[in-house]
Motif scaffolding. Sequence first.
Motif, PDB file in Angstrom:
ATOM      1  N   PRO A 104      57.763  20.887 -58.948  1.00 48.20           N
ATOM      2  CA  PRO A 104      56.572  20.489 -59.827  1.00 48.20           C
ATOM      3  C   PRO A 104      55.384  19.452 -58.976  1.00 48.20           C
ATOM      4  N   VAL A 105      54.308  19.994 -59.341  1.00 47.02           N
ATOM      5  CA  VAL A 105      53.226  19.033 -58.648  1.00 47.02           C
ATOM      6  C   VAL A 105      53.200  17.789 -59.489  1.00 47.02           C
ATOM      7  N   ASP A 106      52.941  16.654 -58.816  1.00 45.31           N
ATOM      8  CA  ASP A 106      52.875  15.455 -59.336  1.00 45.31           C
ATOM      9  C   ASP A 106      51.432  14.996 -59.573  1.00 45.31           C
ATOM     10  N   TRP A 107      50.780  15.597 -60.651  1.00 48.08           N
ATOM     11  CA  TRP A 107      49.309  15.476 -60.814  1.00 48.08           C
ATOM     12  C   TRP A 107      49.098  14.162 -60.998  1.00 48.08           C
ATOM     13  N   GLU A 108      50.062  13.120 -61.774  1.00 46.99           N
ATOM     14  CA  GLU A 108      49.641  11.858 -62.111  1.00 46.99           C
ATOM     15  C   GLU A 108      49.525  11.217 -60.814  1.00 46.99           C
ATOM     16  N   ARG A 110      48.396  12.127 -57.977  1.00 47.04           N
ATOM     17  CA  ARG A 110      47.021  12.586 -57.358  1.00 47.04           C
ATOM     18  C   ARG A 110      45.801  12.052 -57.992  1.00 47.04           C
ATOM     19  N   TYR A 111      45.890  11.652 -59.339  1.00 47.88           N
ATOM     20  CA  TYR A 111      44.691  11.387 -59.970  1.00 47.88           C
ATOM     21  C   TYR A 111      43.891   9.794 -59.289  1.00 47.88           C
ATOM     22  N   THR A 112      42.542  10.185 -59.202  1.00 44.91           N
ATOM     23  CA  THR A 112      42.068   8.914 -58.410  1.00 44.91           C
ATOM     24  C   THR A 112      41.500   8.200 -59.678  1.00 44.91           C
ATOM     25  N   HIS A 114      41.584   7.835 -64.235  1.00 37.99           N
ATOM     26  CA  HIS A 114      42.268   8.271 -65.506  1.00 37.99           C
ATOM     27  C   HIS A 114      41.231   8.141 -66.763  1.00 37.99           C
TER      28      HIS A 114
END
Length: 494
Positions: A104-108, A110-112, A114
């Motif tokens: 699964p993609v770790d979108w959290e 990758r966020y710059t 929030h």
Amino acid sequence: MRDIIFHLKHATRGTLQAQLREQLLDAILNRQLMPGQPLPSSRRLARQLGVARNTVMLTYQSLVEQGFVVSRERSGFFVNEALKLDHASPPIGMGQGGTPSGPPVDWEGRYTRHPSAQVNISKPVDWQNCPYPFIYGQIDPQFFPLSAWRDCSRRALAKLAVNQWSTDQFQTDDPLLIEQIRTRVLLRRGVRARDDEILITMGAQNALWLVSSLLFSEASTIGLEEPGYVDARNIFALRTGRLRPLPIDSAGLIVDDGLKGCDYVYVTPSHQSPSTVTMPFERRLALLERASADDFILIEDDYEGEINFVGEPTPALKSLDSSGRVLYVGSFSKNLAPGLRLGFLVAPPALIRELRYLRRLMFRHPPANNQRCAGLFLADGHYDSLIHRLRRVYRERWEVMGAALERHMPDTVRAKSVGGSSFWVRGPEGLDGESLARLALERGIVIEPGRIFFQVPNPPRNYFRLGFSSIPTDRIEPGIRLLAELVHAHSAAA
């Protein structure tokens, strides 16, 4: 039925039947195939997939047995209308046959930024169904000039007008709207501007986003009124963590040494947000002098600048600016309609040029048909008539609410205002505005708790805001009376 493409991988472990079942099930659960909708005929789907028709029939039968599909004689297969599907989709990232297609993609991670973690003003979705909507920033639909707007919309759709606005116009805005803003709206605020000093935006928030994106860096120090406009604080916080709360008093932003070291100062002098107090002329001059002496830029948000009940509206801060240090933000949201999403920014031509190119990268330009319609609306005098009507109606509601607060909540403190569309109220010590808002909503009363407007740690909790732009006049006093009962009960319990 709508065309939905299915495809199978013949080289995978899963059987073709299992793969097809998974894809059909996903389409049903994702509401791509709706209850009651026919499935493709077995012959057609088999031909599309390059498989035996029996493979499709066996798949359909398995879905019938599980209740997802029903079979109708001589009609085919249909999604079961009795299915109770929620709007949530099944997990994404599963391969055909139900096997994971990869980690699964770790979108959290990758966020710059929030944005969802920011504290935002929350308005009940169904506030219009509440009997006492003391909500801020919304209009009363009965005063929207529907027939005039419809006529302007029709004229904006004439062949000649369509030829003018249907082309890509990111380098310019609608000339009629610019002219009307320059000659009607801005002149009423004492602001004189040229065409190349005006940029149309998607509301005031978009103007603040553009300015902060172009001018702010992580090292920028931004001064904001305390308490102040929540969305401005949140927009600026995405660019820099150096946000400085600046105290206000009964005359708005305090002009003192606290402004030293700021690169930009956001200010709402006409009706301070949320207290509604108006900055007097002398303090405006002092603020401009301080901006020049300490070399910072002022961002003036002139929301509701035209709505005054006592005396004439004070000229905008921008009208006193002789050195180009004031960036002026205006909007039609509060007076015309927040859903229209039309605002404007007044700034030096070189800055407007750069902002225009930045805007191009975001959405090129606000919808040109809406710009033309708004330009016609202003040119025909409908906006002037609306402002005059709102002043009369809002003054009546302002007086009724002021009297009701004095009668039913004499132990509260209201900021002294001369216009706007709300009251900023300080309740008794020990009152929790957020608890009060929840209790009030259960009684059909919509208010805005005040804690969110403060930036400092451990802010006071006994403030709340009461808007009167969207509540009928005859409901104000009964609503305040019911709210006062809740305030007194809450204070006694505390």
